[in-house]
Design a protein around this motif. Structure first.
Motif, PDB file in Angstrom:
ATOM      1  N   LEU A   1      -0.443  13.064 -18.455  1.00 53.12           N
ATOM      2  CA  LEU A   1       0.643  13.232 -17.496  1.00 53.12           C
ATOM      3  C   LEU A   1       1.579  12.049 -17.680  1.00 53.12           C
ATOM      4  O   LEU A   1       1.312  10.965 -17.153  1.00 53.12           O
ATOM      5  CB  LEU A   1       0.096  13.241 -16.059  1.00 53.12           C
ATOM      6  CG  LEU A   1      -1.167  14.062 -15.834  1.00 53.12           C
ATOM      7  CD1 LEU A   1      -1.853  13.650 -14.561  1.00 53.12           C
ATOM      8  CD2 LEU A   1      -0.807  15.527 -15.812  1.00 53.12           C
ATOM      9  N   ASP A   2       2.604  12.224 -18.468  1.00 53.38           N
ATOM     10  CA  ASP A   2       3.466  11.117 -18.876  1.00 53.38           C
ATOM     11  C   ASP A   2       2.577  10.032 -19.503  1.00 53.38           C
ATOM     12  O   ASP A   2       2.014  10.270 -20.548  1.00 53.38           O
ATOM     13  CB  ASP A   2       4.308  10.597 -17.713  1.00 53.38           C
ATOM     14  CG  ASP A   2       5.342  11.639 -17.242  1.00 53.38           C
ATOM     15  OD1 ASP A   2       5.813  12.426 -18.087  1.00 53.38           O
ATOM     16  OD2 ASP A   2       5.647  11.668 -16.051  1.00 53.38           O
ATOM     17  N   GLN A   3       2.413   8.864 -18.834  1.00 51.08           N
ATOM     18  CA  GLN A   3       1.592   7.797 -19.417  1.00 51.08           C
ATOM     19  C   GLN A   3       0.159   7.795 -18.891  1.00 51.08           C
ATOM     20  O   GLN A   3      -0.661   7.021 -19.348  1.00 51.08           O
ATOM     21  CB  GLN A   3       2.215   6.431 -19.101  1.00 51.08           C
ATOM     22  CG  GLN A   3       3.577   6.254 -19.699  1.00 51.08           C
ATOM     23  CD  GLN A   3       4.607   5.894 -18.664  1.00 51.08           C
ATOM     24  OE1 GLN A   3       4.348   5.898 -17.473  1.00 51.08           O
ATOM     25  NE2 GLN A   3       5.797   5.595 -19.110  1.00 51.08           N
ATOM     26  N   HIS A   4      -0.169   8.656 -17.957  1.00 55.06           N
ATOM     27  CA  HIS A   4      -1.504   8.692 -17.359  1.00 55.06           C
ATOM     28  C   HIS A   4      -2.371   9.716 -18.087  1.00 55.06           C
ATOM     29  O   HIS A   4      -1.912  10.796 -18.433  1.00 55.06           O
ATOM     30  CB  HIS A   4      -1.427   9.044 -15.871  1.00 55.06           C
ATOM     31  CG  HIS A   4      -0.564   8.103 -15.108  1.00 55.06           C
ATOM     32  ND1 HIS A   4      -0.988   6.854 -14.718  1.00 55.06           N
ATOM     33  CD2 HIS A   4       0.709   8.205 -14.683  1.00 55.06           C
ATOM     34  CE1 HIS A   4      -0.018   6.236 -14.079  1.00 55.06           C
ATOM     35  NE2 HIS A   4       1.029   7.036 -14.049  1.00 55.06           N
ATOM     36  N   VAL A   5      -3.645   9.363 -18.290  1.00 53.85           N
ATOM     37  CA  VAL A   5      -4.565  10.241 -19.010  1.00 53.85           C
ATOM     38  C   VAL A   5      -5.784  10.516 -18.132  1.00 53.85           C
ATOM     39  O   VAL A   5      -6.346   9.604 -17.534  1.00 53.85           O
ATOM     40  CB  VAL A   5      -5.014   9.594 -20.336  1.00 53.85           C
ATOM     41  CG1 VAL A   5      -6.041  10.469 -21.036  1.00 53.85           C
ATOM     42  CG2 VAL A   5      -3.829   9.356 -21.237  1.00 53.85           C
ATOM     43  N   VAL A   6      -6.178  11.796 -18.067  1.00 52.35           N
ATOM     44  CA  VAL A   6      -7.382  12.204 -17.355  1.00 52.35           C
ATOM     45  C   VAL A   6      -8.245  12.953 -18.362  1.00 52.35           C
ATOM     46  O   VAL A   6      -7.768  13.849 -19.057  1.00 52.35           O
ATOM     47  CB  VAL A   6      -7.053  13.120 -16.151  1.00 52.35           C
ATOM     48  CG1 VAL A   6      -8.314  13.459 -15.387  1.00 52.35           C
ATOM     49  CG2 VAL A   6      -6.023  12.466 -15.242  1.00 52.35           C
ATOM     50  N   THR A   7      -9.517  12.574 -18.461  1.00 52.55           N
ATOM     51  CA  THR A   7     -10.429  13.155 -19.448  1.00 52.55           C
ATOM     52  C   THR A   7     -11.376  14.152 -18.788  1.00 52.55           C
ATOM     53  O   THR A   7     -11.848  13.923 -17.677  1.00 52.55           O
ATOM     54  CB  THR A   7     -11.238  12.035 -20.137  1.00 52.55           C
ATOM     55  OG1 THR A   7     -10.326  11.088 -20.697  1.00 52.55           O
ATOM     56  CG2 THR A   7     -12.113  12.582 -21.242  1.00 52.55           C
ATOM     57  N   PHE A   8     -11.647  15.255 -19.508  1.00 53.44           N
ATOM     58  CA  PHE A   8     -12.527  16.315 -19.011  1.00 53.44           C
ATOM     59  C   PHE A   8     -13.556  16.668 -20.075  1.00 53.44           C
ATOM     60  O   PHE A   8     -13.354  16.422 -21.258  1.00 53.44           O
ATOM     61  CB  PHE A   8     -11.704  17.555 -18.650  1.00 53.44           C
ATOM     62  CG  PHE A   8     -10.759  17.313 -17.513  1.00 53.44           C
ATOM     63  CD1 PHE A   8     -11.171  17.477 -16.206  1.00 53.44           C
ATOM     64  CD2 PHE A   8      -9.466  16.892 -17.750  1.00 53.44           C
ATOM     65  CE1 PHE A   8     -10.315  17.233 -15.150  1.00 53.44           C
ATOM     66  CE2 PHE A   8      -8.587  16.644 -16.700  1.00 53.44           C
ATOM     67  CZ  PHE A   8      -9.019  16.814 -15.398  1.00 53.44           C
ATOM     68  N   ARG A   9     -14.657  17.284 -19.639  1.00 57.23           N
ATOM     69  CA  ARG A   9     -15.742  17.662 -20.549  1.00 57.23           C
ATOM     70  C   ARG A   9     -15.479  18.972 -21.272  1.00 57.23           C
ATOM     71  O   ARG A   9     -16.116  19.255 -22.283  1.00 57.23           O
ATOM     72  CB  ARG A   9     -17.060  17.763 -19.791  1.00 57.23           C
ATOM     73  CG  ARG A   9     -17.549  16.420 -19.264  1.00 57.23           C
ATOM     74  CD  ARG A   9     -18.753  16.615 -18.417  1.00 57.23           C
ATOM     75  NE  ARG A   9     -18.312  17.346 -17.219  1.00 57.23           N
ATOM     76  CZ  ARG A   9     -18.969  17.419 -16.088  1.00 57.23           C
ATOM     77  NH1 ARG A   9     -20.131  16.841 -15.978  1.00 57.23           N
ATOM     78  NH2 ARG A   9     -18.487  18.074 -15.059  1.00 57.23           N
ATOM     79  N   SER A  10     -14.541  19.783 -20.755  1.00 56.23           N
ATOM     80  CA  SER A  10     -14.283  21.072 -21.402  1.00 56.23           C
ATOM     81  C   SER A  10     -12.812  21.442 -21.279  1.00 56.23           C
ATOM     82  O   SER A  10     -12.091  20.935 -20.414  1.00 56.23           O
ATOM     83  CB  SER A  10     -15.133  22.173 -20.764  1.00 56.23           C
ATOM     84  OG  SER A  10     -14.689  22.437 -19.452  1.00 56.23           O
ATOM     85  N   GLU A  11     -12.401  22.356 -22.136  1.00 54.30           N
ATOM     86  CA  GLU A  11     -11.035  22.860 -22.070  1.00 54.30           C
ATOM     87  C   GLU A  11     -10.804  23.591 -20.754  1.00 54.30           C
ATOM     88  O   GLU A  11      -9.736  23.475 -20.144  1.00 54.30           O
ATOM     89  CB  GLU A  11     -10.769  23.786 -23.247  1.00 54.30           C
ATOM     90  CG  GLU A  11      -9.345  24.312 -23.277  1.00 54.30           C
ATOM     91  CD  GLU A  11      -9.088  25.260 -24.433  1.00 54.30           C
ATOM     92  OE1 GLU A  11      -7.900  25.477 -24.735  1.00 54.30           O
ATOM     93  OE2 GLU A  11     -10.053  25.790 -25.023  1.00 54.30           O
TER      94      GLU A  11
END
Length: 57
Positions: free
Chosen positions: A17-27
């Motif tokens: 999200l612009d410069q922010h990153v959120v990580t997830f385990r699945s698509e």
């Protein structure tokens, strides 16, 4: 807001999200997060009157 979804490793997806990153385990988790975020951004928002802003602060 620019939103990008990409796979960064096996079983690891990022929503940027612009410069922010959120990580997830699945698509699927990344897509669900993105759909919720977009729905909230597109939802109607009420702009408070100036007198209401002073009372709340």
């Amino acid at each position: 807001m620019k939103i990008l979804i990409k796979e960064v490793a096996k079983s690891q997806w990022q929503v940027r999200l612009d410069q922010h990153v959120v990580t997830f385990r699945s698509e699927a988790e990344a897509l669900a997060f993105t759909r919720t975020l977009e729905a909230r951004l597109c939802a109607p928002h009420r702009i408070p009157e100036p007198s209401q802003q002073r009372a709340a602060g």
